[in-house]
Design a protein around this motif. Structure first.
Motif, PDB file in Angstrom:
ATOM      1  N   TYR A 364     -70.817 109.985  35.873  1.00  0.00           N
ATOM      2  CA  TYR A 364     -72.131 109.334  36.030  1.00  0.00           C
ATOM      3  C   TYR A 364     -72.762 109.876  37.304  1.00  0.00           C
ATOM      4  CZ  TYR A 364     -75.643 105.630  35.648  1.00  0.00           C
ATOM      5  OH  TYR A 364     -76.822 104.943  35.493  1.00  0.00           O
ATOM      6  N   PRO A 365     -74.046 110.236  37.262  1.00  0.00           N
ATOM      7  CA  PRO A 365     -74.679 110.861  38.431  1.00  0.00           C
ATOM      8  C   PRO A 365     -74.621 109.981  39.686  1.00  0.00           C
ATOM      9  CG  PRO A 365     -76.055 111.097  36.474  1.00  0.00           C
ATOM     10  CD  PRO A 365     -74.951 110.150  36.103  1.00  0.00           C
ATOM     11  N   GLU A 366     -74.239 110.618  40.790  1.00  0.00           N
ATOM     12  CA  GLU A 366     -74.224 109.877  42.056  1.00  0.00           C
ATOM     13  C   GLU A 366     -75.655 109.528  42.451  1.00  0.00           C
ATOM     14  OE1 GLU A 366     -71.903 111.376  45.251  1.00  0.00           O
ATOM     15  OE2 GLU A 366     -70.446 112.340  43.942  1.00  0.00           O
ATOM     16  N   GLY A 367     -75.821 108.317  42.983  1.00  0.00           N
ATOM     17  CA  GLY A 367     -77.141 107.864  43.421  1.00  0.00           C
ATOM     18  C   GLY A 367     -78.014 107.310  42.319  1.00  0.00           C
ATOM     19  N   LYS A 368     -77.584 107.442  41.077  1.00  0.00           N
ATOM     20  CA  LYS A 368     -78.381 106.933  39.958  1.00  0.00           C
ATOM     21  C   LYS A 368     -78.092 105.447  39.732  1.00  0.00           C
ATOM     22  CE  LYS A 368     -79.271 107.523  34.996  1.00  0.00           C
ATOM     23  NZ  LYS A 368     -78.958 108.286  33.760  1.00  0.00           N
ATOM     24  N   THR A 369     -79.127 104.715  39.403  1.00  0.00           N
ATOM     25  CA  THR A 369     -78.980 103.303  39.050  1.00  0.00           C
ATOM     26  C   THR A 369     -79.838 103.022  37.822  1.00  0.00           C
ATOM     27  OG1 THR A 369     -78.561 102.582  41.314  1.00  0.00           O
ATOM     28  CG2 THR A 369     -79.350 100.906  39.780  1.00  0.00           C
ATOM     29  N   GLU A 370     -79.266 102.318  36.877  1.00  0.00           N
ATOM     30  CA  GLU A 370     -80.016 101.909  35.682  1.00  0.00           C
ATOM     31  C   GLU A 370     -80.139 100.392  35.659  1.00  0.00           C
ATOM     32  OE1 GLU A 370     -79.289 103.955  31.784  1.00  0.00           O
ATOM     33  OE2 GLU A 370     -77.512 104.652  32.871  1.00  0.00           O
ATOM     34  N   GLU A 371     -81.149  99.953  34.972  1.00  0.00           N
ATOM     35  CA  GLU A 371     -81.346  98.508  34.794  1.00  0.00           C
ATOM     36  C   GLU A 371     -81.180  98.147  33.325  1.00  0.00           C
ATOM     37  OE1 GLU A 371     -85.176  97.510  36.372  1.00  0.00           O
ATOM     38  OE2 GLU A 371     -84.448  97.488  38.454  1.00  0.00           O
ATOM     39  N   PHE A 372     -80.559  97.018  33.107  1.00  0.00           N
ATOM     40  CA  PHE A 372     -80.345  96.502  31.759  1.00  0.00           C
ATOM     41  C   PHE A 372     -80.840  95.062  31.699  1.00  0.00           C
ATOM     42  CE2 PHE A 372     -77.457  99.999  32.017  1.00  0.00           C
ATOM     43  CZ  PHE A 372     -77.359 100.505  30.730  1.00  0.00           C
ATOM     44  N   GLU A 373     -81.495  94.732  30.604  1.00  0.00           N
ATOM     45  CA  GLU A 373     -81.923  93.361  30.384  1.00  0.00           C
ATOM     46  C   GLU A 373     -80.816  92.600  29.656  1.00  0.00           C
ATOM     47  OE1 GLU A 373     -84.791  91.690  31.375  1.00  0.00           O
ATOM     48  OE2 GLU A 373     -84.875  93.511  32.621  1.00  0.00           O
ATOM     49  N   VAL A 374     -80.421  91.486  30.231  1.00  0.00           N
ATOM     50  CA  VAL A 374     -79.312  90.701  29.691  1.00  0.00           C
ATOM     51  C   VAL A 374     -79.825  89.309  29.327  1.00  0.00           C
ATOM     52  CG1 VAL A 374     -77.013  89.780  30.137  1.00  0.00           C
ATOM     53  CG2 VAL A 374     -77.702  91.971  31.131  1.00  0.00           C
ATOM     54  N   GLU A 375     -79.445  88.845  28.167  1.00  0.00           N
ATOM     55  CA  GLU A 375     -79.839  87.499  27.733  1.00  0.00           C
ATOM     56  C   GLU A 375     -79.154  86.456  28.599  1.00  0.00           C
ATOM     57  OE1 GLU A 375     -80.531  85.434  23.358  1.00  0.00           O
ATOM     58  OE2 GLU A 375     -78.787  86.711  23.685  1.00  0.00           O
ATOM     59  N   ASN A 376     -79.909  85.497  29.100  1.00  0.00           N
ATOM     60  CA  ASN A 376     -79.325  84.468  29.966  1.00  0.00           C
ATOM     61  C   ASN A 376     -78.424  83.502  29.212  1.00  0.00           C
ATOM     62  OD1 ASN A 376     -80.350  85.129  32.552  1.00  0.00           O
ATOM     63  ND2 ASN A 376     -82.361  84.349  31.959  1.00  0.00           N
ATOM     64  N   ASN A 377     -78.852  83.131  28.013  1.00  0.00           N
ATOM     65  CA  ASN A 377     -78.070  82.154  27.243  1.00  0.00           C
ATOM     66  C   ASN A 377     -78.308  82.393  25.761  1.00  0.00           C
ATOM     67  OD1 ASN A 377     -76.877  79.949  26.040  1.00  0.00           O
ATOM     68  ND2 ASN A 377     -77.702  78.449  27.474  1.00  0.00           N
ATOM     69  N   PRO A 378     -77.307  82.904  25.048  1.00  0.00           N
ATOM     70  CA  PRO A 378     -77.502  83.185  23.615  1.00  0.00           C
ATOM     71  C   PRO A 378     -77.785  81.939  22.795  1.00  0.00           C
ATOM     72  CG  PRO A 378     -75.174  83.387  24.225  1.00  0.00           C
ATOM     73  CD  PRO A 378     -75.949  83.269  25.501  1.00  0.00           C
ATOM     74  N   ASP A 383     -84.511  80.581  27.316  1.00  0.00           N
ATOM     75  CA  ASP A 383     -84.129  80.789  28.711  1.00  0.00           C
ATOM     76  C   ASP A 383     -84.367  82.224  29.167  1.00  0.00           C
ATOM     77  OD1 ASP A 383     -83.427  78.182  29.064  1.00  0.00           O
ATOM     78  OD2 ASP A 383     -81.267  78.491  28.889  1.00  0.00           O
ATOM     79  N   GLY A 384     -84.738  83.110  28.242  1.00  0.00           N
ATOM     80  CA  GLY A 384     -85.148  84.453  28.612  1.00  0.00           C
ATOM     81  C   GLY A 384     -84.014  85.373  29.007  1.00  0.00           C
ATOM     82  N   THR A 385     -84.393  86.427  29.754  1.00  0.00           N
ATOM     83  CA  THR A 385     -83.429  87.453  30.161  1.00  0.00           C
ATOM     84  C   THR A 385     -83.490  87.662  31.677  1.00  0.00           C
ATOM     85  OG1 THR A 385     -85.028  89.242  29.842  1.00  0.00           O
ATOM     86  CG2 THR A 385     -83.648  88.643  27.944  1.00  0.00           C
ATOM     87  N   ARG A 386     -82.526  88.412  32.173  1.00  0.00           N
ATOM     88  CA  ARG A 386     -82.526  88.804  33.576  1.00  0.00           C
ATOM     89  C   ARG A 386     -82.149  90.282  33.642  1.00  0.00           C
ATOM     90  NH1 ARG A 386     -77.672  86.863  32.399  1.00  0.00           N
ATOM     91  NH2 ARG A 386     -75.812  87.823  33.320  1.00  0.00           N
ATOM     92  N   THR A 387     -82.370  90.896  34.771  1.00  0.00           N
ATOM     93  CA  THR A 387     -82.069  92.311  34.958  1.00  0.00           C
ATOM     94  C   THR A 387     -80.789  92.475  35.768  1.00  0.00           C
ATOM     95  OG1 THR A 387     -84.422  92.881  34.931  1.00  0.00           O
ATOM     96  CG2 THR A 387     -82.916  94.497  35.884  1.00  0.00           C
TER      97      THR A 387
END
Length: 561
Positions: A364-378, A383-387
């Motif tokens: 995985y590239p050094e210094g790289k950061t990705e964001e993922f949206e995660v469900e707060n409560n299935p 209740d939406g999502t968070r990053t």
């Protein structure tokens, strides 16, 4: 029937208590035309526990079902045990459970003068007398089932008893010198009716009335008096008061009072793996075996709240146990089941690593950061999502790597693939050890075509593990709890002999999601694969997070068993 009352046909009765009340509300019943009026009367000598939660549910809940009202009253008739700290804590606990008494907050001591006048009335009617027997003498002369009790002072002229009783109030006699006894029936088969003591001398300062009084009413006399003064319709008590009911009714019948309440008894709540005697709970606190009344291992309401129990879970627990006339013991696992059920519906899902080890994704590239949206409560899409962020270095559970895997181990080991929750599939390539041979880093390569956790070629991965981004993970202390006692029934024998000294495990090197920095004290979360955790409401701070495990994910309790 008063307009305040709901129509009887709309009321769903839940117990024999409700059935009794319905009958009494009908035409010709004892409470015809009255609004149901109950009360909860704790003694302010300790903190409320889970057993009190049932009594609160019965008292306040019964009033709610019938469109009635419930008073809160502190039974402060015993100045040797009372403390303002307990008064405040009791109010806080009841409000937290979701019950309200509006402006109907009283003390037994509010009625001390009226109780005294009631005692004078009994003396004047020839129904009470001053007795000079010591407690030991009174026990010796109590008789048995075939022998009546005796008292040489029973026929004392009422004028003399009136004079002595007034002098008792004026403080002329030392503790134990005299008592005031009701004059009922020395041959009664119910020993509570064998001229019970209704006043004793106690030269001790009261937390509300100070030194005004040096005589105090006994609870059996004060209880019906207080209920009648507040015009309670139904005095709902635990089962040990059943044998005291005849005296309760005797006081109501023989003292001029504004109300005529009815006492109804129900079985107390028993629960295994703990103790619920205030005396024993106080010993745990005073002996330093727990950190205080609110220690999360305690069965106190404040302890359960600190551990992460919710008002809904405790109310459901109380309701589902039902109300009966038969004492029984409930499994502690059922209380946990009620909590797990509530949190499964309402708690956010987050990732926390209790025993961290570094996972380095070498490709995985050094210094790289990705964001993922995660469900707060299935269970609650609203209740939406968070990053959450993902980078080259992550924290994972040390138990999720095994250099030489045992049979049916499907997590990380050299050559095996796992899914990192929500993100990518990774394949373990090896590890690094320190001089002692302990693994300190795990290495893996990710499949860049598996974003979201699914392989592009459709290959199956048997295991999914959770993780936390090492770039922004927060340090946290996590407390794991077990039963405070090593046996199911610590009441048998000396309960202190059964203390589980391993009931608290404190982990200090845990890692949690960066977003939990904003978590509020008392807020609950499900840590994926680990259980339900609550932000400690005393020790946790934004710069030092402390979580208490409320309950494990796995449930050994089966409803109906």
């Amino acid at each position: 029937m008063s307009e305040e009352l709901k129509g009887l046909e709309e009321i769903k009765t839940t117990s024999f208590i409700d059935d009794i009340i319905v009958e009494e509300l009908k035409d010709g019943g004892r409470c015809e035309g009255k609004q149901v009026h109950t009360r909860f009367p704790p003694e302010p000598n300790g903190y409320l526990h889970i057993g009190h939660a049932k009594a609160i549910y019965v008292d306040f809940g019964t009033a709610e079902r019938f469109g009635g009202i419930c008073n809160l009253r502190m039974d402060d008739t015993n100045p040797t045990k009372e403390d303002v700290e307990y008064v405040d804590a009791i109010q806080e606990d009841i409000k937290w459970l979701g019950y309200n008494w509006d402006d109907r907050f009283y003390y037994a001591s509010d009625y001390f003068e009226a109780m005294y006048e009631g005692a004078i009335e009994l003396i004047e009617k020839g129904l009470a007398y001053v007795c000079e027997l010591t407690p030991d003498q009174m026990r010796e002369m109590r008789g048995d089932l075939s022998t009546p009790a005796t008292s040489p002072y029973r026929d004392r002229p009422k004028e003399e008893s009136l004079n002595l009783f007034k002098r008792m109030r004026d403080g002329e006699f030392e503790n134990g010198k005299m008592t005031l006894r009701a004059k009922i029936d020395l041959a009664s088969g119910n020993f509570n009716m064998r001229d019970p003591v209704i006043y004793r001398i106690n030269h001790m300062k009261h937390h509300r009335t100070g030194d005004k009084w040096c005589i105090y009413p006994m609870y059996d006399y004060a209880h019906p008096f207080e209920d009648a003064m507040e015009k309670i319709t139904h005095s709902l008590c635990s089962l040990e008061f059943e044998d005291h009911r005849p005296f309760y009714d005797w006081v109501i019948q023989n003292v001029t009072l504004p109300g005529k309440p009815r006492q109804i008894e129900f079985a107390r709540l028993g629960i295994n793996n703990t103790v619920m005697s205030k005396r024993k709970l106080r010993a745990l606190v005073e002996d330093g075996l727990v950190s205080g009344w609110d220690d999360p291992r305690m069965p106190t309401i404040c302890g359960l709240r600190r551990r992460g129990y919710t008002p809904t879970s405790i109310r459901n627990f109380s309701e589902r146990n039902g109300v009966s006339k038969v004492n029984s013991t409930v499994e502690y696992a059922f209380l946990e089941y009620c909590l797990r059920e509530d949190l499964n519906t309402n708690a956010y899902r987050v990732m926390g690593v209790l025993d961290p080890i570094k996972l380095i994704i070498t490709n995985y590239p050094e210094g790289k950061t990705e964001e993922f949206e995660v469900e707060n409560n299935p269970n609650k899409p609203e209740d939406g999502t968070r990053t959450v962020t993902f980078s080259r270095e992550l924290w994972i559970e040390s138990e999720d790597f095994m250099e030489e895997p045992v049979k049916k181990y499907f997590r990380l080991f050299p050559g095996n693939e796992v899914r990192l929750k929500t993100t990518y599939i990774v394949k373990c390539t090896g590890c690094k050890k320190d001089e002692s041979g302990k693994v300190i880093e795990v290495y893996a390569e990710y499949d860049e075509n598996s974003r979201g956790g699914n392989a592009a070629d459709g290959r199956k991965v048997k295991s999914t593990i959770h993780w936390v981004d090492a770039n922004n993970a927060l340090d946290a202390t996590i407390r794991l709890y077990d039963n405070l006692f090593t046996v199911e029934n610590p009441e048998e024998g000396n309960f202190l002999d059964y203390i589980n000294h391993d009931s608290l495990q404190e982990l200090t090197n845990c890692k949690v999601e960066a977003g939990l920095k904003e978590a509020k004290q008392g807020e609950s979360f499900q840590f994926m694969r680990q259980g339900y955790f609550c932000v400690d409401n005393k020790d946790s701070k934004p710069d030092h997070l402390v979580f208490n495990r409320s309950v494990k994910l796995k449930d050994g309790f089966k409803p109906g068993t």
